[in-house]
Motif scaffolding. Sequence first.
Motif, mmCIF file in Angstrom:
data_model
loop_
_atom_site.group_PDB
_atom_site.id
_atom_site.type_symbol
_atom_site.label_atom_id
_atom_site.label_comp_id
_atom_site.label_asym_id
_atom_site.label_seq_id
_atom_site.Cartn_x
_atom_site.Cartn_y
_atom_site.Cartn_z
ATOM 1 N N ILE A 19 0.741 -1.170 0.034
ATOM 2 C CA ILE A 19 -0.097 0.394 -0.163
ATOM 3 C C ILE A 19 0.868 0.599 0.018
ATOM 4 C CG2 ILE A 19 -1.279 0.856 1.663
ATOM 5 C CD1 ILE A 19 -2.627 -1.271 1.980
ATOM 6 N N SER A 20 1.821 1.421 0.661
ATOM 7 C CA SER A 20 2.708 1.987 1.030
ATOM 8 C C SER A 20 4.218 2.688 -0.347
ATOM 9 C CB SER A 20 3.240 2.347 1.485
ATOM 10 O OG SER A 20 2.362 2.298 3.347
ATOM 11 N N VAL A 89 -5.349 -7.058 6.903
ATOM 12 C CA VAL A 89 -4.200 -6.283 6.666
ATOM 13 C C VAL A 89 -4.057 -6.832 5.277
ATOM 14 C CG1 VAL A 89 -3.044 -5.889 8.587
ATOM 15 C CG2 VAL A 89 -2.964 -8.553 7.864
ATOM 16 N N SER A 91 -5.398 -8.033 0.852
ATOM 17 C CA SER A 91 -6.822 -7.661 0.025
ATOM 18 C C SER A 91 -6.301 -8.228 -1.304
ATOM 19 C CB SER A 91 -6.994 -6.232 -0.087
ATOM 20 O OG SER A 91 -6.580 -4.946 -0.589
ATOM 21 N N THR A 100 -2.265 -7.930 -1.803
ATOM 22 C CA THR A 100 -2.205 -6.036 -1.011
ATOM 23 C C THR A 100 -2.000 -6.462 0.033
ATOM 24 O OG1 THR A 100 -2.812 -5.367 -3.481
ATOM 25 C CG2 THR A 100 -2.479 -3.786 -1.121
ATOM 26 N N ASP A 102 -0.656 -4.187 3.752
ATOM 27 C CA ASP A 102 -0.873 -3.204 4.054
ATOM 28 C C ASP A 102 0.241 -2.887 5.169
ATOM 29 O OD1 ASP A 102 -1.568 -0.816 5.192
ATOM 30 O OD2 ASP A 102 -2.687 -1.142 7.612
ATOM 31 N N ASP A 133 7.179 -3.273 9.910
ATOM 32 C CA ASP A 133 6.340 -3.561 8.947
ATOM 33 C C ASP A 133 6.501 -5.019 8.682
ATOM 34 O OD1 ASP A 133 4.766 -1.254 8.084
ATOM 35 O OD2 ASP A 133 5.532 -1.044 6.435
#
Length: 493
Positions: A19-20, A89, A91, A100, A102, A133
Amino acid sequence: NFKDYINSATLSDIKLRAISPRSSLIYNETELKNNDDDDILNLDDADDGVENDVIFAHWDILRARCVVFDLLFHAIYNDQCHAIPITEVVSIDVARNIITFDVSYTALLMVVKYLYTGILTTLDNCNLKIVHDVIRLADLLHLRALRIEIYGKFVTSRKHFKQMVNDSSLSVEEGSPLTPTDNPPLTPNDDLDNIEWYRGWQALKLDTFDVNLWRQSHENNFFFLNPKVLYHFDVSMYQRVASRQIVRVDEKTFQISKIVFVALSSYFKAMFVGVGSHTGGGLLWKESQHALDDIVDLNTDFVPMNAADFERLQRFLYTFDASTYYSFSNSESEHVASSSSSWSKALQSTMAAFHLSIYFGIDDLRTCLVSVLDQHFLCINSLHAIWAFSIEYEWKDIQRLCCRHFVTHFLEISMQLPVLLKLSKTMIKAALSSGAISLPTQYILEVLLKWANYHQTHIHDLLPPNTLFNEANKHFILSTRRMHGSISPQQLL
């Protein structure tokens, strides 16, 4: 060799997205590129027309290294994505074939690198958000070994860790992703009903997922990839997966993992990826254009290979287990006679594997087989037979192995005359040229004279021009040849 396929579109059948985006990270791409530990990260590989925060990946490697990826795979191909218990967290976009997470791009790439190579990127210069992360992903994917390694590399001291926390806006509380947790792998004694993290997956009722594939500890088996997962086959599911292919050897069919074979074999890389381009844009073999349900025939007249030989080859590529090519312990191999039928059969199997390693271009297998020969087959009784194999097929690495064994065990060989007399002139001559026998010159010449008299030849036939048995007799050999030219055995002695 899997490092070459990190974030590579070659045979990729799943994409992982962060995501980032990477552009917002302090730990930039140039720093990663210049880091010796990170030179295998393919940060410049971009997807044509796809966001730059997407990582190309391969189901077989992800699943064979991570139980959660295996569960995700079966959930996707059983149309159960809506019920996956980690959607907060993760998808999944089935239409675009993207999962994906997070987390930041750099953290996701570090974890993918770890799954492909077993190597964790140095974390010393990372900001705390990236480490945060990475640990979140380690917990989410139940990568216990990665979690342990993170604490070994990053949290080198409590003072350093506290300083990092104080300098960051992130806070560390009990139970947060930055505090130690323990997620052991599944074992045969586990009661799955009482494993909290697995309970949510059980509700999906994935008939094609077999938890017994993961009821083992990699710490005990020392397998980088889980062979049970790689061997697992379901035609209805794998028809849409690029990493699988069916091949035929003799009359038996095998289902292989393309990405594993391509990463380790130049032959299969040319077959399934293409010649002349790492990304698969080169000239493709006819076999590589077949659909998955087509069977590629590997039977050939160029190299002798039966179904059992290929099965051993496949097992080795999935496990890198050297014991695939021997079935006895070191203590047994040291005392076994070269005339033993089981020993001879095992040696023939190993030599057949050498043919396959050369034909299929598998350098890792060839290196392993040299080690297996050295540790489990090569002894003074088998030296002549293994040398004969190496001469017949011009295997230089085995010839060097035999010469080294002759030099190391020269004293033992000299005490067993039948063993000495079996050895060929070419092998003795090649071994003597190394000049590494640490015994008195007179003793060496006496032994060689016994061999020469038995074979009714001259001792000079065993002495190449550069024969210097050791440093002690260097001056003697050179001065004698200069003075007398061709000298008699009596003069040598």
